[in-house]
Design an enzyme around this catalytic site. Structure first.
Site, PDB file in Angstrom:
ATOM      1  N   LYS A 166       0.859  -1.198   0.000  1.00  0.00           N
ATOM      2  CA  LYS A 166       0.000   0.000   0.000  1.00  0.00           C
ATOM      3  C   LYS A 166       0.895   1.248   0.000  1.00  0.00           C
ATOM      4  O   LYS A 166       1.015   1.935   1.024  1.00  0.00           O
ATOM      5  CB  LYS A 166      -0.944  -0.022   1.207  1.00  0.00           C
ATOM      6  CG  LYS A 166      -2.127  -0.966   1.018  1.00  0.00           C
ATOM      7  CD  LYS A 166      -3.042  -0.993   2.211  1.00  0.00           C
ATOM      8  CE  LYS A 166      -3.928   0.219   2.350  1.00  0.00           C
ATOM      9  NZ  LYS A 166      -5.079   0.236   1.447  1.00  0.00           N
TER      10      LYS A 166
HETATM   11  C1  LIG Z   1      -6.558  -1.155  -3.754  1.00  0.00           C
HETATM   12  C2  LIG Z   1      -7.165  -1.882  -2.613  1.00  0.00           C
HETATM   13  N1  LIG Z   1      -7.629  -3.127  -2.823  1.00  0.00           N
HETATM   14  C3  LIG Z   1      -8.215  -3.823  -1.841  1.00  0.00           C
HETATM   15  C4  LIG Z   1      -8.364  -3.296  -0.577  1.00  0.00           C
HETATM   16  C5  LIG Z   1      -9.006  -4.118   0.501  1.00  0.00           C
HETATM   17  O1  LIG Z   1      -8.036  -4.547   1.414  1.00  0.00           O
HETATM   18  P1  LIG Z   1      -8.426  -4.791   2.943  1.00  0.00           P
HETATM   19  O2  LIG Z   1      -9.549  -5.725   2.937  1.00  0.00           O
HETATM   20  O3  LIG Z   1      -7.198  -5.360   3.541  1.00  0.00           O
HETATM   21  O4  LIG Z   1      -8.780  -3.463   3.498  1.00  0.00           O
HETATM   22  C6  LIG Z   1      -7.890  -2.004  -0.315  1.00  0.00           C
HETATM   23  C7  LIG Z   1      -8.014  -1.410   1.011  1.00  0.00           C
HETATM   24  O5  LIG Z   1      -7.122  -1.441   1.806  1.00  0.00           O
HETATM   25  C8  LIG Z   1      -7.264  -1.285  -1.355  1.00  0.00           C
HETATM   26  O6  LIG Z   1      -6.797  -0.067  -1.136  1.00  0.00           O
END
Ligand SMILES: Cc1ncc(COP(=O)(O)O)c(C=O)c1O
Length: 309
Positions: free
Chosen positions: A154
């Protein structure tokens, strides 16, 4: 209710946590972030942080990519976060935003010879996609592949890609964008993973479809298997499969489980929230609030005194 941040190694009022304008990460996107939910349980007067450990483990993997070294372990970061949220004293759903970043006040594109730092703050935040059913569109913006910017981390700079897609979707009258991989398979939403329900099974793009390995995604895969006996196939997904699925939903820490009613003006199923989606949504909302004893290990209680009903 005053908010606090953990910033430069101490807890300070959020309003006092300020960064210099030359800080490296502001200019070059050289930071890794997380989003962790604190879910309010009114009966127990408790906030549960959901899968905080897994979020910090993912943060650490991102730090590895960006050459960021933190002086705290995953467990210590969890403890700092609990202390922060306890100090804030919220009695509602909240969102915790940790950020590991290149903190030197120094210009020049690079990852080396820079100081690393970490901050975290908490704020009240309800559902991110604030609708019963989302209308989505396939984005003209593609997810990058791992050799462009690794989508598994991220990284703040990467999220310009997500922001382009989200704003395009909203300006075109939709709620959310669905992005494709560089080679045209379905990848994910701008801040969520995507699932289809087809012939009684869940289908979701695999890690190598330029997705973030979502923690909600892994939670849903587990709950579907353990509680509903529904298997998940992680495989390449064609765009047209979006249109012909029986059900579709998005998953994310911020968005929880959000049903999708329409994609590119095609109604998904009968356009209502499908049976599998409904059951998973219900299960998930109990689990994240600490109401399902089987999954209590995923929930870290914040307040020391708690009322057990
Ligand atoms: C691009 C992206 N995909 C998927 C997710 C979902 O991830 P999570 O379930 O760990 O929040 C997120 C959020 O964090 C995201 O920013």
């Amino acid at each position: 209710m005053p908010s606090y941040a953990f910033f430069h190694n101490e807890f300070v009022p959020l309003a006092d946590a300020r960064m210099g304008i030359m800080t490296h990460c502001i200019h070059y996107g050289t930071a890794v972030f997380e989003g962790i939910r604190g879910n309010w349980n009114g009966d127990r007067k408790q906030i549960y942080l959901f899968r905080a450990k897994e979020h910090y483990q993912r943060l650490y993997r991102g730090c590895q990519v960006l050459n960021i070294q933190l002086p705290w372990s995953v467990d210590e970061l969890c403890r700092i976060t609990v202390e922060l949220v306890e100090k804030c004293g919220f009695e509602e759903d909240l969102y915790v935003r940790p950020l590991a970043y290149k903190g030197s006040e120094s210009l020049g594109v690079r990852l080396h010879n820079l100081e690393d730092d970490f901050l975290v703050f908490a704020m009240p935040w309800g559902p991110y996609l604030d609708m019963d059913k989302a209308r989505c569109a396939v984005s003209s913006w593609r997810r990058p592949d791992d050799n462009v910017i690794p989508p598994q981390a991220k990284i703040t700079g990467l999220y310009v890609n997500n922001a382009l897609a989200k704003t395009e979707a909203v300006h075109n009258g939709y709620d959310e964008a669905i992005m494709l991989t560089p080679t045209g398979y379905v990848s994910e939403g701008s801040g969520e993973n995507i699932f289809l329900v087809t012939n009684g099974r869940l289908v979701t793009p695999p890690i190598y479809s330029s997705i973030l390995a979502g923690i909600t995604r892994s939670t849903v895969i587990t709950l579907a298997q353990e509680e509903l006996g529904v298997e998940t196939m992680e495989r390449l997904v064609d765009r047209s499969e979006l249109y012909t699925a029986d059900e579709c939903f998005l998953t994310g820490t911020a968005a929880h489980i959000t049903p999708v009613a329409e994609i590119d003006h095609r109604r998904i199923g009968n356009g209502e929230v499908g049976e599998v989606t409904k059951k998973l949504k219900q299960l998930y909302s109990e689990v994240i609030r600490g109401n399902n004893p089987k999954y209590l290990d995923w929930c870290t209680p914040v307040y020391k005194k708690q009322t057990v009903k």
